[in-house]
Design a protein around this motif. Structure first.
Motif, PDB file in Angstrom:
ATOM      1  N   VAL A 167       0.882  -1.170   0.000  1.00 15.99           N
ATOM      2  CA  VAL A 167       0.000   0.000   0.000  1.00 15.99           C
ATOM      3  C   VAL A 167       0.919   1.219   0.000  1.00 15.99           C
ATOM      4  O   VAL A 167       1.695   1.429   0.935  1.00 15.99           O
ATOM      5  N   GLU A 200      -2.254   2.643  -8.737  1.00 17.80           N
ATOM      6  CA  GLU A 200      -3.241   1.574  -8.578  1.00 17.80           C
ATOM      7  C   GLU A 200      -2.831   0.317  -9.339  1.00 17.80           C
ATOM      8  O   GLU A 200      -3.252  -0.774  -9.001  1.00 17.80           O
ATOM      9  N   ASP A 258      -3.312  -0.974  -3.056  1.00 19.39           N
ATOM     10  CA  ASP A 258      -4.019   0.292  -2.860  1.00 19.39           C
ATOM     11  C   ASP A 258      -3.015   1.404  -2.592  1.00 19.39           C
ATOM     12  O   ASP A 258      -1.808   1.171  -2.518  1.00 19.39           O
ATOM     13  N   LEU A 300      -2.804   5.420  -0.344  1.00 20.72           N
ATOM     14  CA  LEU A 300      -3.433   6.332   0.603  1.00 20.72           C
ATOM     15  C   LEU A 300      -2.813   7.709   0.434  1.00 20.72           C
ATOM     16  O   LEU A 300      -1.595   7.834   0.342  1.00 20.72           O
ATOM     17  N   THR A 359      -9.293   0.677   2.153  1.00 20.48           N
ATOM     18  CA  THR A 359      -8.017  -0.012   1.966  1.00 20.48           C
ATOM     19  C   THR A 359      -7.996  -1.333   2.720  1.00 20.48           C
ATOM     20  O   THR A 359      -7.533  -2.354   2.200  1.00 20.48           O
ATOM     21  N   ARG A 383      -9.911  -3.904   0.846  1.00 20.27           N
ATOM     22  CA  ARG A 383      -9.148  -4.416  -0.301  1.00 20.27           C
ATOM     23  C   ARG A 383      -8.054  -5.385   0.149  1.00 20.27           C
ATOM     24  O   ARG A 383      -7.821  -6.431  -0.476  1.00 20.27           O
TER      25      ARG A 383
END
Length: 255
Positions: A82, A96, A101, A103, A115, A118
């Protein structure tokens, strides 16, 4: 790994306050997640990932080398990535394709909940890697060439820190050794001198209008010239009228 209740995570960001905040938010959004390491640079992140094999790695895009993208290139398929970034929505679309994901800073709880959803789906699905080495290589190149403008401010004292989005600031005003960041509802003092702050702001969105003032262009309601030919700015959400020095008057003659 398919057991989301026993998942582990690493947080890598060079801002200790943001690491603490993210860990606190994760404790609320995903209580079962165990944060096994919180580090401040890419080298420490690689060492901890190699040693602990976390299920999830939250990687700051820009941190002391190697960057978050470079760390991601060297992470095995068993760790979900992430990205945590200060980029705007348009620039971040590319991330992406290279991670589970992303942030945006400052991290907001509703977005983090998405998130977490996911990540849980990723873990239950067997943790298939979404990392594309070619995409990551391209992103590293873009990162090296793209300016990183300031997107948020940390204000406060002691253990209490408030995150203020730069976009919410109507104008900045020099206050001796400090700078006042003035939003529609409050004023916040920051230690960064206004000259240094000007170099960190997007020049297309924040204009220097005086030696001691910078205005958010989006916060301007109208610009009027007085009898001396000097511009004065009325703001959308503040009563103050800002004076534009002759040096910066050309900015408004081209509007």
């Amino acid at each position: 790994m398919s057991n989301v209740n026993g998942a582990t995570a690493l947080i890598a960001d060079d801002e200790p306050a943001l690491r603490t905040e993210l860990e606190w938010l994760l404790g609320d959004a995903w209580p079962e997640l165990v944060v096994t390491a919180s580090v401040g640079d890419g080298a420490s992140a690689l060492e901890a990932i190699d040693r602990l094999r976390p299920d999830v790695a939250f990687l700051d895009i820009r941190m002391p080398p190697p960057s978050g993208l470079e760390v991601a290139k060297r992470v095995g398929a068993g760790t979900a990535i992430v990205f945590v970034t200060a980029y705007d929505d348009h620039a971040v679309e590319a991330f992406e394709y290279a991670a589970v994901d992303y942030l945006l800073k400052p991290v907001l709880w509703p977005r983090l909940k998405e998130t977490v959803r996911r990540l849980k789906r990723w873990l239950v699905g067997g943790g298939r890697s979404l990392l594309d080495p070619q995409t990551l290589e391209s992103l590293v190149g873009r990162l090296a060439n793209a300016p990183a403008y300031l997107r948020w401010l940390r204000v406060g004292q002691g253990e209490r820190i408030e995150i203020v989005a730069v976009d919410d600031v109507s104008f900045f005003r020099s206050e001796r050794k400090y700078t006042a960041a003035v939003t529609s509802e409050a004023e916040h003092l920051i230690r960064t001198p206004i000259a240094e702050l000007a170099a960190q702001l997007d020049p297309e969105r924040f204009w220097r209008i005086h030696r001691g003032a910078i205005v958010n262009v989006g916060a301007i309601r109208e610009a009027r010239r007085d009898l001396r030919g000097r511009y004065r700015l009325a703001l959308k959400s503040r009563r103050e009228v800002l004076r534009v020095s002759a040096t910066y008057g050309h900015l408004f003659r081209r509007m």
